[in-house]
Design a protein around this motif. Structure first.
Motif, mmCIF file in Angstrom:
data_model
loop_
_atom_site.group_PDB
_atom_site.id
_atom_site.type_symbol
_atom_site.label_atom_id
_atom_site.label_comp_id
_atom_site.label_asym_id
_atom_site.label_seq_id
_atom_site.Cartn_x
_atom_site.Cartn_y
_atom_site.Cartn_z
ATOM 1 N N ASP A 72 15.178 44.765 33.949
ATOM 2 C CA ASP A 72 15.410 44.040 35.052
ATOM 3 C C ASP A 72 14.998 44.955 36.121
ATOM 4 N N SER A 73 15.076 44.640 37.558
ATOM 5 C CA SER A 73 14.714 45.262 38.673
ATOM 6 C C SER A 73 15.744 46.386 38.745
ATOM 7 N N ASN A 115 9.132 31.913 40.668
ATOM 8 C CA ASN A 115 9.899 32.056 39.907
ATOM 9 C C ASN A 115 10.497 30.909 39.077
ATOM 10 N N THR A 116 9.331 30.163 38.463
ATOM 11 C CA THR A 116 9.515 29.105 37.716
ATOM 12 C C THR A 116 9.324 29.717 36.142
ATOM 13 N N VAL A 118 15.314 26.557 26.216
ATOM 14 C CA VAL A 118 15.392 27.848 26.832
ATOM 15 C C VAL A 118 17.038 27.910 27.363
ATOM 16 N N SER A 119 17.173 29.137 27.448
ATOM 17 C CA SER A 119 18.903 29.324 27.860
ATOM 18 C C SER A 119 18.751 30.283 28.864
ATOM 19 N N GLN A 120 19.712 30.250 29.813
ATOM 20 C CA GLN A 120 19.756 30.997 31.218
ATOM 21 C C GLN A 120 20.913 31.686 31.548
ATOM 22 N N LEU A 121 21.095 33.058 31.673
ATOM 23 C CA LEU A 121 22.142 33.769 31.966
ATOM 24 C C LEU A 121 22.189 34.240 33.383
ATOM 25 N N ASN A 122 23.218 34.681 33.964
ATOM 26 C CA ASN A 122 23.050 35.119 35.050
ATOM 27 C C ASN A 122 23.270 36.685 35.094
ATOM 28 N N SER A 123 23.121 37.653 36.160
ATOM 29 C CA SER A 123 22.880 38.852 36.017
ATOM 30 C C SER A 123 24.110 39.525 35.328
ATOM 31 N N ALA A 124 25.095 38.850 35.307
ATOM 32 C CA ALA A 124 26.389 39.450 34.638
ATOM 33 C C ALA A 124 26.426 38.816 33.135
ATOM 34 N N ALA A 159 13.403 36.501 39.540
ATOM 35 C CA ALA A 159 13.396 37.039 40.736
ATOM 36 C C ALA A 159 15.036 37.266 41.256
ATOM 37 N N HIS A 160 15.851 36.510 40.818
ATOM 38 C CA HIS A 160 17.408 36.679 41.149
ATOM 39 C C HIS A 160 18.311 37.352 39.863
ATOM 40 N N SER A 161 17.532 37.993 39.021
ATOM 41 C CA SER A 161 18.024 38.760 37.909
ATOM 42 C C SER A 161 18.587 38.093 37.053
ATOM 43 N N ASN A 162 18.421 36.527 36.960
ATOM 44 C CA ASN A 162 18.868 35.631 35.885
ATOM 45 C C ASN A 162 17.907 36.005 34.673
#
Length: 637
Positions: free
Chosen positions: A464-465, A554-555, A524-530, A510-513
């Motif tokens: 990540d960034s 960011n798609t 597909v699964s999505q997690l936030n930066s935590a 772009a949002h560190s997800n």
């Protein structure tokens, strides 16, 4: 060995315990706000030259006068359009969909005669490499004056325009031009433009258009210029016929109003001309598919055409050659070239230009310890890194394919590296089958062996960034682990939930997800930066997923095991149809990547081909390491 069986393959053949890879400037008038653009189609003609990667300057630079006449003809279907206004522009380089300028000398347009012909006596190139296009508006195609007509031809390098030839602009040229340039256009304007940092993407997009259509003949090529690409002629011709149904009227007709209604994007404004309608179709290829197909007139002018409504209106090209042989996780370099690891032993790497021309000969690049390479990563110098599952090494090759790694940089132990990623400093991280992650420096020297953190058959890795590592675990825990750049686990346990099931791919937006490809579930699964799950039981795709990528808007794009690809918004809402987008020759997609022109590329090792979905995505920063380094993940260059 052939297909990666669990994750990269289309079916899980082995149980987890044995789930190993079996394969493994000028001045001028700004374009008027007429409408948004799109693309067209036509009949075929044979191409005969090779493709090339492009980087070039845009509309800025030393002016180059050209006083040789450029002649052409504007046609609706196969009929001349009389009284059409023809303008000539250089694409801008100051922002996406803006900055284009007229380059005609003495006037802003010329008008077609009774035969649909026009002649431009003089124009000035902002620079020899400025990207130039023609726009035709209005005119009479035989039924009366039609102000809804707007057509387009993407000519390319200003200094390379064949002034001795005649340009033939029609619906086919329009369809191809709009699809190739769609990501550099803005609804409501005929302007084409890019950012100052993505001229390469713009140049490559113009080359993509010329790879499919001969703009001087106004016909589709029988194959791509390098003769290794299959052009979807029936799809393009069908789109051209749909546009022609409006062009060959007075404009205020059911044919045009029906086209504009069907092309209207969900929640958007209706287009007001044929270019705007084409652009809306190109940008929303899953919208109103049957309604658009039903607009084809009985006397359609372009053939061959589709016998029935397609799954979607994407334009996809299938390429072969270059030594493709069980291609796996591909990567795009800074010039837009496409690189593919071939999971055979000894392994090989194939390279293709931005227009699909094979650059790696007939057998691919060899050496450097390649052995069942599963994935590639490209650094900012253009060197290509490969994860070799066969001999537990990492290979490095130059941008010309010369090996730099001897017999391979050793990844200690029987690690079986399945994937790799590069951080901003050029360190190489591999996800290994023995529940470790290895860190090598940019010279290939071991820096760390990373353990714990819930690692459970790690199968993919992303940076990540903030330079942290995210590792997709294919094991029974169905989880994702996170580490600092030095290898310290953020938690003793990995993140679970969000529908993760057979995690085989991972990407950061772009949002560190964090987005996860689920090989054991059509999602597909999505997690936030935590690491907190955001996707409930998973966001649906058309089939089990092999890989995932993030574009410049960011798609999310997923490569699916049934041969389709899925497109989702950043909140997980489906953009593509429930069936995904489908290319005619695709059987089981393995890898997916986005280039700086907005083309989506996939590997498909059942047919030893790669596929290009023309202009389907927002341009991405390449190589991926550059996006990580510049904190531009999920952003346009």
């Amino acid at each position: 060995m052939k297909y990666r069986v669990p994750p990269r393959g289309v079916s899980l053949i082995l149980g987890f315990a044995s789930a190993l890879a079996l394969i493994g400037c000028g001045s001028g008038v700004v374009p008027a706000s007429i409408g948004s653009g799109s693309s067209g189609s036509s009949t075929g003609s044979t191409g005969s030259s090779t493709g090339s990667s492009g980087s070039s300057t845009g509309s800025s630079g030393t002016t180059t006068p050209n006083t040789v006449a450029l002649a052409g003809m504007i046609q609706g279907g196969q009929k001349p359009i009389v009284g059409a206004s023809v303008s000539m522009y250089a694409a801008g380089t100051t922002g996406y969909g803006t900055g284009a300028v007229s380059i005609l000398n003495g006037s802003t347009s010329v008008v077609t005669d009774a035969k649909g012909s026009f002649s431009i006596s003089s124009y000035t190139c902002p620079s020899a490499t400025s990207q130039v296009y023609l726009i035709a508006t209005g005119g009479d195609a035989g039924s009366g004056e039609n102000s809804r007509i707007v057509l387009m031809s993407a000519l390319g390098n200003c200094g390379s325009i064949e002034s001795s030839s005649t340009v033939n602009m029609n619906e086919v040229a329009t369809v191809v031009s709009v699809y190739a340039l769609s990501q550099f256009m803005t609804p409501g304007s005929t302007a084409v433009g890019t950012s100052a940092t993505n001229v390469t993407g713009l140049v490559n997009a113009f080359q993509t258009a010329a790879n499919l259509v001969d703009f001087y003949a106004g016909t589709l090529r029988s194959t791509t210029l390098a003769a290794n690409g299959t052009i979807p002629q029936s799809t393009i011709n069908t789109l051209a016929n749909i546009v022609a149904a409006c062009v060959n009227t007075t404009g205020n007709t059911t044919a045009c109003s029906s086209l504009f209604s069907a092309a209207t994007p969900q929640g958007g404004s209706a287009p007001g001309d044929t270019l705007a309608a084409t652009l809306d179709i190109a940008l929303n290829p899953g919208n109103s598919v049957s309604a658009l197909y039903n607009l084809i007139p009985s006397n359609s002018p372009f053939h061959p055409s589709l016998a029935g409504a397609p799954n979607d209106w994407t334009i996809s090209v299938e390429y072969t050659g270059g030594g493709l042989n069980y291609g796996q996780l591909l990567a795009i370099d800074g010039e837009g070239n496409v690189w593919v690891p071939n999971a055979i032993d000894p392994g090989t790497i194939s390279e293709f230009s931005p227009t699909g021309a094979a650059l790696s000969g007939t057998t691919g690049f060899r050496g450097g310890g390649l052995s069942y390479p599963q994935a590639l990563a490209i650094d900012t110098t253009g060197n290509v890194w490969a994860a070799n599952e066969g001999n537990s090494t990492v290979s490095e090759h130059t941008s010309g394919g010369t090996p730099l790694s001897g017999s391979g940089f050793t990844v200690p132990g029987p690690t079986k590296p399945f994937a790799l990623a590069l951080d901003a400093a050029g360190n190489v991280f591999t996800a290994n089958g023995n529940n470790t992650v290895t860190k090598l420096n940019s010279s290939g020297t071991l820096k760390a062996t990373i353990v714990n953190g819930g690692l459970d058959y790690p199968y993919a890795v992303a940076i990540d960034s903030s330079q942290s590592l995210w590792v997709a675990n294919y094991g029974v825990s169905n989880s994702v682990s996170r580490f600092s750049n030095t290898g310290t686990p953020v938690s003793t346990t990995a993140s679970t939930g969000g529908g993760i099931s057979g995690a085989v791919g991972v990407a950061v937006d772009a949002h560190s997800n964090v987005w996860v490809a689920n090989f054991n579930s059509s999602s597909v699964s999505q997690l936030n930066s935590a690491g907190t799950p955001l996707s409930g039981t998973g966001f649906a795709t058309s089939a089990d997923v092999s890989a995932v990528a993030i574009d410049g808007s960011n798609t999310v794009w997923a490569a699916n095991t049934d041969g389709s690809i899925s497109h989702l918004a950043s909140n997980g809402t489906a953009i593509s149809p429930a069936t995904g987008y489908v290319s005619a020759g695709a059987t089981g997609e393995v890898g997916i990547a986005i280039d700086p022109s907005g083309n989506v590329w996939t590997t498909d090792n059942y047919v030893n081909s790669i596929f290009e979905y023309v202009g389907a995505a927002s341009p991405a920063v390449v190589p991926l390491q550059q996006a990580v380094k510049n904190k531009q993940l999920g952003q346009r260059p």
